[in-house]
Design an enzyme around this catalytic site. Structure first.
Site, PDB file in Angstrom:
ATOM      1  N   ASP A 173      -1.028  13.985  10.200  1.00 13.08           N
ATOM      2  CA  ASP A 173      -1.115  13.423   8.884  1.00 13.08           C
ATOM      3  C   ASP A 173      -1.169  14.490   7.870  1.00 13.08           C
ATOM      4  O   ASP A 173      -0.756  16.121   8.258  1.00 13.08           O
ATOM      5  CB  ASP A 173      -1.992  12.309   8.576  1.00 13.08           C
ATOM      6  CG  ASP A 173      -3.368  12.834   8.748  1.00 13.08           C
ATOM      7  OD1 ASP A 173      -3.497  14.056   8.914  1.00 13.08           O
ATOM      8  OD2 ASP A 173      -4.182  12.094   9.332  1.00 13.08           O
ATOM      9  N   ALA A 174      -1.338  14.223   6.591  1.00 10.83           N
ATOM     10  CA  ALA A 174      -1.439  15.384   5.714  1.00 10.83           C
ATOM     11  C   ALA A 174      -2.376  16.727   6.099  1.00 10.83           C
ATOM     12  O   ALA A 174      -2.425  17.787   5.809  1.00 10.83           O
ATOM     13  CB  ALA A 174      -1.696  14.969   4.102  1.00 10.83           C
ATOM     14  N   LYS A 175      -3.593  16.191   6.645  1.00  9.24           N
ATOM     15  CA  LYS A 175      -4.812  17.203   7.137  1.00  9.24           C
ATOM     16  C   LYS A 175      -4.055  18.116   8.013  1.00  9.24           C
ATOM     17  O   LYS A 175      -4.614  19.341   8.108  1.00  9.24           O
ATOM     18  CB  LYS A 175      -5.700  16.166   7.692  1.00  9.24           C
ATOM     19  CG  LYS A 175      -6.437  15.495   6.688  1.00  9.24           C
ATOM     20  CD  LYS A 175      -7.788  14.765   7.527  1.00  9.24           C
ATOM     21  CE  LYS A 175      -7.451  13.888   8.696  1.00  9.24           C
ATOM     22  NZ  LYS A 175      -6.774  12.583   8.008  1.00  9.24           N
ATOM     23  N   LYS A 181     -12.153  10.620  16.443  1.00  4.97           N
ATOM     24  CA  LYS A 181     -10.654  11.155  16.644  1.00  4.97           C
ATOM     25  C   LYS A 181     -10.742  12.685  16.454  1.00  4.97           C
ATOM     26  O   LYS A 181     -11.547  13.346  15.627  1.00  4.97           O
ATOM     27  CB  LYS A 181      -9.812  10.647  15.527  1.00  4.97           C
ATOM     28  CG  LYS A 181      -9.568   9.042  15.410  1.00  4.97           C
ATOM     29  CD  LYS A 181      -8.763   8.687  14.330  1.00  4.97           C
ATOM     30  CE  LYS A 181      -8.343   7.435  14.473  1.00  4.97           C
ATOM     31  NZ  LYS A 181      -7.618   6.680  13.163  1.00  4.97           N
ATOM     32  N   LYS A 220       2.273   7.642   5.384  1.00  2.10           N
ATOM     33  CA  LYS A 220       1.448   8.988   5.112  1.00  2.10           C
ATOM     34  C   LYS A 220       2.271   9.411   3.781  1.00  2.10           C
ATOM     35  O   LYS A 220       3.198   9.900   3.969  1.00  2.10           O
ATOM     36  CB  LYS A 220       1.219   9.553   6.256  1.00  2.10           C
ATOM     37  CG  LYS A 220       0.597   8.911   7.381  1.00  2.10           C
ATOM     38  CD  LYS A 220      -0.780   8.651   6.827  1.00  2.10           C
ATOM     39  CE  LYS A 220      -1.932   7.808   8.110  1.00  2.10           C
ATOM     40  NZ  LYS A 220      -3.353   7.715   7.822  1.00  2.10           N
ATOM     41  N   ASP A 229      -0.640   6.417   1.835  1.00  4.95           N
ATOM     42  CA  ASP A 229      -2.188   7.130   2.590  1.00  4.95           C
ATOM     43  C   ASP A 229      -1.851   8.478   2.216  1.00  4.95           C
ATOM     44  O   ASP A 229      -1.416   9.315   3.001  1.00  4.95           O
ATOM     45  CB  ASP A 229      -2.463   6.683   3.655  1.00  4.95           C
ATOM     46  CG  ASP A 229      -3.795   7.181   4.328  1.00  4.95           C
ATOM     47  OD1 ASP A 229      -4.614   7.687   3.252  1.00  4.95           O
ATOM     48  OD2 ASP A 229      -4.413   6.708   5.265  1.00  4.95           O
ATOM     49  N   ASN A 270      -4.858  10.717   2.780  1.00  6.04           N
ATOM     50  CA  ASN A 270      -5.813  11.372   3.634  1.00  6.04           C
ATOM     51  C   ASN A 270      -6.512  12.536   3.006  1.00  6.04           C
ATOM     52  O   ASN A 270      -6.612  13.371   3.705  1.00  6.04           O
ATOM     53  CB  ASN A 270      -5.201  11.738   4.883  1.00  6.04           C
ATOM     54  CG  ASN A 270      -4.743  10.604   5.755  1.00  6.04           C
ATOM     55  OD1 ASN A 270      -3.313  10.289   6.044  1.00  6.04           O
ATOM     56  ND2 ASN A 270      -5.574   9.674   6.342  1.00  6.04           N
ATOM     57  N   GLU A 330      -4.103   5.066  -1.228  1.00  2.00           N
ATOM     58  CA  GLU A 330      -5.203   5.335  -0.369  1.00  2.00           C
ATOM     59  C   GLU A 330      -5.672   6.578  -0.092  1.00  2.00           C
ATOM     60  O   GLU A 330      -4.889   7.658  -0.105  1.00  2.00           O
ATOM     61  CB  GLU A 330      -4.821   4.935   1.233  1.00  2.00           C
ATOM     62  CG  GLU A 330      -6.044   4.561   1.981  1.00  2.00           C
ATOM     63  CD  GLU A 330      -5.790   4.177   3.370  1.00  2.00           C
ATOM     64  OE1 GLU A 330      -6.303   4.488   4.397  1.00  2.00           O
ATOM     65  OE2 GLU A 330      -4.920   3.172   3.457  1.00  2.00           O
ATOM     66  N   HIS A 371     -10.436  -0.264   7.966  1.00  2.00           N
ATOM     67  CA  HIS A 371      -9.712   0.841   8.753  1.00  2.00           C
ATOM     68  C   HIS A 371      -9.883   0.565   9.909  1.00  2.00           C
ATOM     69  O   HIS A 371     -10.843   0.564  10.656  1.00  2.00           O
ATOM     70  CB  HIS A 371     -10.303   2.199   8.204  1.00  2.00           C
ATOM     71  CG  HIS A 371      -9.784   3.205   8.885  1.00  2.00           C
ATOM     72  ND1 HIS A 371     -10.604   3.927   9.912  1.00  2.00           N
ATOM     73  CD2 HIS A 371      -8.595   3.799   8.943  1.00  2.00           C
ATOM     74  CE1 HIS A 371     -10.059   4.890  10.519  1.00  2.00           C
ATOM     75  NE2 HIS A 371      -8.911   4.858   9.910  1.00  2.00           N
ATOM     76  N   GLU A 373      -5.525  -3.547   8.959  1.00  3.24           N
ATOM     77  CA  GLU A 373      -4.555  -2.462   9.571  1.00  3.24           C
ATOM     78  C   GLU A 373      -4.310  -2.720  11.185  1.00  3.24           C
ATOM     79  O   GLU A 373      -4.917  -3.018  11.941  1.00  3.24           O
ATOM     80  CB  GLU A 373      -5.291  -1.204   9.590  1.00  3.24           C
ATOM     81  CG  GLU A 373      -4.240   0.055   9.599  1.00  3.24           C
ATOM     82  CD  GLU A 373      -4.915   1.419   9.234  1.00  3.24           C
ATOM     83  OE1 GLU A 373      -4.145   2.225   8.954  1.00  3.24           O
ATOM     84  OE2 GLU A 373      -6.455   1.344   9.461  1.00  3.24           O
TER      85      GLU A 373
END
Length: 387
Positions: free
Chosen positions: A37-39, A73, A188, A217, A219, A243, A319, A339
């Site tokens: 994801d963006a992270k 995670k 995302k 989202d 993130n 989000e 979540h 979700e």
């Protein structure tokens, strides 16, 4: 909080059962494809290749059993297991019905490491197991034990919309999700190039059409100026929500976005205590609250967040961990979202029914799931306590 006097007072004629055993399992669930994801794209984290699961199985002298789980995670799984192993003996000999008191007891057993984060996430596995046991003993699905407002909840899929996937794949997976009975699609955003985000959202909205619920989202990857620009640009896509546009702990920043834009702001999944959610709600920092039962300490704590959100007339969209959250969402007064992630499917023998855009509460007692042989095979550490 529990004191020795209140603990002694609990052992009266009303105590009909006792906990005799606790079994802990640390399970490493592999993911078929590394997830970004963006992270990841911004260099904050590495791609996710597995999920660390903590299972707690509790048994009683009357023959009742309950199963609960928590998760982590990328990092933290061994720490959760180690903390759970240390505090598990505190449950032996206790009445499994006294769930709130036992939550306090477990937290105080490890109080030197605090009442949020990893410590309560370890407690969560026990807490969920106790609620599962209580509902099974009553012969009821957990949602019915809590008091359901509905027997199914709206559901949306996230797992097909990650940033590592080309937009063509995102569109294909969105089509497949809707065909399987899913009711909405979340993708995302938070790409370092905002033009890429906007192009992907536009492509998905065009592909889905105007009538399908679509969420995005970020993130936590935008700063305040970027979040304002992106929220403004995203207004045209008729999103159900945006989000985590900001850092999870920037409640004031989220509150400003909530008041400035028509598109609802959703956040809360990264918060690890009731107190953190209370502050979020007090400041009006979310239109849609997204608590995670394993992260806040289990069902006992999640119910407190639900009550706070309900009092402020907020929407709810828990979540992850749909096996738990379908029951909790079914007990929320306002129509929620849950979700959908198929990632945990291999861990359980039973799977949730999804149709007509909704996830259905099963008629099985408790959570309605049992740990699979595959989960047993993925177990990397075990610990058992007996009375």
């Amino acid at each position: 909080m529990t004191t020795p006097a209140t603990a002694a007072a609990s052992a009266g004629a009303a105590t009909l059962d006792r906990i005799t055993g606790v079994r802990l399992s640390s399970v490493t669930l592999p993911l078929p494809t590394p997830i970004s994801d963006a992270k990841v794209l911004t260099g904050r984290q590495r791609p996710m290749t597995e999920v660390a699961m903590l299972f707690a199985e509790i048994s009683t002298e009357s023959g009742h059993e309950g199963v609960g789980f928590s998760y982590s995670k990328r990092a933290g799984g061994p720490g959760q297991f180690a903390h759970a192993r240390e505090i598990a003996p505190a449950l032996i000999g206790e009445d499994p019905s006294d769930i709130a008191r036992l939550w306090d007891k477990l937290v105080w057993a490890g109080a030197s490491v605090g009442r949020s984060g990893l410590s309560v996430q370890a407690v969560a596995a026990f807490d969920v197991a106790l609620w599962d046991l209580k509902a099974k003993r009553a012969g009821l699905p957990l949602a019915k034990l809590l008091g359901a407002h509905r027997d199914s909840v709206r559901c949306y899929n996230t797992s097909g919309g990650f940033l590592h996937a080309p937009v063509e794949e995102v569109l294909e997976r969105a089509t497949a999700s809707l065909a399987s009975g899913i009711g909405g699609i979340k993708i995302k955003v938070g790409h370092p190039d905002r033009a890429v985000d906007l192009a992907r959202v536009a492509a998905v909205r065009e592909h889905l059409g105007d009538g399908i619920p679509l969420m995005v989202d970020a993130n936590q990857q935008w700063d305040r100026p970027a979040a304002r620009r992106m929220c403004r640009d995203l207004e045209e896509f008729d999103l159900v929500w945006i989000e985590e546009p900001l850092d999870a702990y920037d409640a004031e920043g989220h509150a400003a976005l909530t008041s400035a834009f028509d598109t609802p702001i959703a956040t809360g999944e990264m918060l690890a205590s009731v107190a953190e959610h209370a502050e979020l709600i007090r400041l009006g920092a979310a239109d849609i609250v997204q608590p995670d039962a394993p992260r806040v300490g289990g069902i006992t704590q999640f119910l407190k967040v639900m009550a706070l959100a309900d009092q402020r007339n907020l929407q709810l969209a828990p979540h992850f961990a749909m096996e738990i959250h379908v029951h909790l969402a079914a007990a929320y007064p306002r129509e929620p979202w849950v979700e959908h992630f198929e990632w945990l499917d291999p861990l359980f023998d039973e799977h949730l029914e999804i149709s007509g855009g909704r996830m259905h509460v099963s008629g099985r007692p408790g959570l309605g799931v049992t740990v699979s042989e595959q989960a047993r095979a993925w177990t990397v550490a075990r610990h058992e306590v007996r009375g």
